[in-house]
Design a protein around this motif. Structure first.
Motif, short mmCIF file in Angstrom:
data_model
loop_
_atom_site.label_atom_id
_atom_site.label_comp_id
_atom_site.label_asym_id
_atom_site.label_seq_id
_atom_site.Cartn_x
_atom_site.Cartn_y
_atom_site.Cartn_z
N GLU A 47 -30.84 8.67 6.44
CA GLU A 47 -30.10 9.35 6.30
C GLU A 47 -31.09 10.96 5.59
O GLU A 47 -31.14 11.76 5.74
CB GLU A 47 -28.76 9.65 5.33
CG GLU A 47 -27.54 9.22 6.80
CD GLU A 47 -27.29 10.33 7.93
OE1 GLU A 47 -27.20 11.67 7.38
OE2 GLU A 47 -27.51 10.02 8.68
N PHE A 48 -31.77 9.83 4.53
CA PHE A 48 -32.68 10.51 3.85
C PHE A 48 -33.62 11.45 4.20
O PHE A 48 -33.78 12.08 4.54
CB PHE A 48 -33.14 8.93 2.46
CG PHE A 48 -34.19 10.12 1.94
CD1 PHE A 48 -33.66 11.15 0.42
CD2 PHE A 48 -35.35 9.50 1.69
CE1 PHE A 48 -35.09 10.96 -0.15
CE2 PHE A 48 -36.05 10.52 0.83
CZ PHE A 48 -36.36 10.84 -0.32
N ILE A 49 -34.14 10.04 4.85
CA ILE A 49 -35.78 10.70 6.15
C ILE A 49 -34.93 11.23 6.69
O ILE A 49 -35.76 12.56 7.12
CB ILE A 49 -36.33 9.58 6.70
CG1 ILE A 49 -36.77 8.19 5.37
CG2 ILE A 49 -37.38 9.38 7.27
CD1 ILE A 49 -37.45 6.58 6.13
N SER A 50 -34.03 11.57 7.60
CA SER A 50 -33.32 12.45 8.40
C SER A 50 -33.33 13.62 7.76
O SER A 50 -33.84 14.77 8.72
CB SER A 50 -32.23 11.60 9.28
OG SER A 50 -32.54 11.16 9.92
N THR A 51 -32.57 13.95 6.72
CA THR A 51 -32.84 15.30 6.17
C THR A 51 -33.17 15.76 5.41
O THR A 51 -33.64 16.81 6.00
CB THR A 51 -31.93 15.03 4.94
OG1 THR A 51 -30.20 13.77 5.72
CG2 THR A 51 -30.80 15.96 5.06
N LEU A 52 -34.78 14.71 5.20
CA LEU A 52 -36.04 15.15 4.74
C LEU A 52 -35.99 16.05 5.93
O LEU A 52 -37.27 17.45 5.90
CB LEU A 52 -36.89 14.33 3.89
CG LEU A 52 -37.90 14.93 3.42
CD1 LEU A 52 -38.14 13.30 2.67
CD2 LEU A 52 -39.23 15.02 4.14
N ILE A 53 -36.29 15.66 6.88
CA ILE A 53 -37.88 15.99 8.45
C ILE A 53 -37.11 17.59 8.48
O ILE A 53 -37.53 17.72 8.92
CB ILE A 53 -37.07 15.10 9.28
CG1 ILE A 53 -38.24 13.73 9.22
CG2 ILE A 53 -37.95 15.36 10.49
CD1 ILE A 53 -37.76 13.04 9.99
N PHE A 54 -35.42 17.16 8.76
CA PHE A 54 -34.87 18.60 9.34
C PHE A 54 -35.18 19.69 8.92
O PHE A 54 -35.47 20.65 8.54
CB PHE A 54 -33.23 18.13 9.15
CG PHE A 54 -32.38 19.48 9.75
CD1 PHE A 54 -32.85 20.05 11.21
CD2 PHE A 54 -31.66 20.10 9.11
CE1 PHE A 54 -32.32 21.82 11.29
CE2 PHE A 54 -31.00 20.98 9.02
CZ PHE A 54 -31.09 22.03 10.85
#
Length: 200
Positions: free
Chosen positions: A25-32
């Motif tokens: 979730e951390f990486i996904s939100t960072l990417i978005f």
């Protein structure tokens, strides 16, 4: 129907699988957030700071769409690819995840949003506030269109501008919560596996 909201257990929340989900979730939100904020900043630089025109609006919206596609794809098989505290809230109210898991997802999403916004901010030192969000084509010209509290929170922290931040939390959380409850009680099949009973 009995209440389906489950608090959860701390031992489950600190398992290896749970930590993998939080990292996803951390990486996904960072990417978005990186893709979305970066596209808005890039447009601002190219246009000399002019307001979004129709073609710029479409370009930024497409970038958000691609960013969200990649972000969800990264986390889908690990955490469910929520990328959005409002989605997490709705799933918790609908009994699909526990409240404890939802809280840890929120922490991961907000930290990812902050890091994503700061990564863009070092790249282009432009003050940013609320940037257009997931529904940019419809609401962007009016309110910024952010339907994702993490998407609003990261840029707010990076810019230091928290003006009307509560609106960008209240709207998505109410909508996400209603969606979770409606899905749980109106659309979910009876044979769907709910959260384990001993978590209630």
């Amino acid at each position: 129907m009995p209440a389906s909201i489950a608090f959860g257990r701390f031992d489950d929340s600190f398992s290896l699988a749970s930590f993998k989900a939080y990292i996803a979730e951390f990486i996904s939100t960072l990417i978005f957030v990186f893709a979305g904020v970066g596209s808005a900043i890039a447009y601002s630089k190219v246009s000399g700071g002019a307001p979004l025109d129709p073609s710029g609006l479409i370009a930024v919206a497409i970038c958000h769409g691609f960013g969200l596609f990649v972000a969800v794809a990264v986390g889908a098989n690990i955490s469910g690819g929520h990328v959005n505290p409002a989605v997490t809230f709705g799933l918790a109210l609908g009994g699909q995840i526990t409240i404890l898991t939802g809280i840890f997802y929120w922490v991961a999403q907000l930290l990812g949003a902050i890091v994503g916004a700061f990564l863009v901010h070092t790249i282009a030192p432009i003050a940013i506030g609320f940037i257009v969000g997931a529904n940019i084509l419809v609401a962007g010209p009016f309110s910024g269109g952010s339907m994702n509290p993490a998407r609003s929170f990261g840029p707010a922290v990076a810019s230091g501008d928290f003006t009307n931040i509560w609106i960008y939390w209240a709207g998505p959380l109410i909508g996400g919560g209603l969606a979770g409850v409606v899905y749980r009680y109106l659309y979910m099949c009876d044979d769907h596996t709910a959260v384990a009973g001993n978590d209630y």
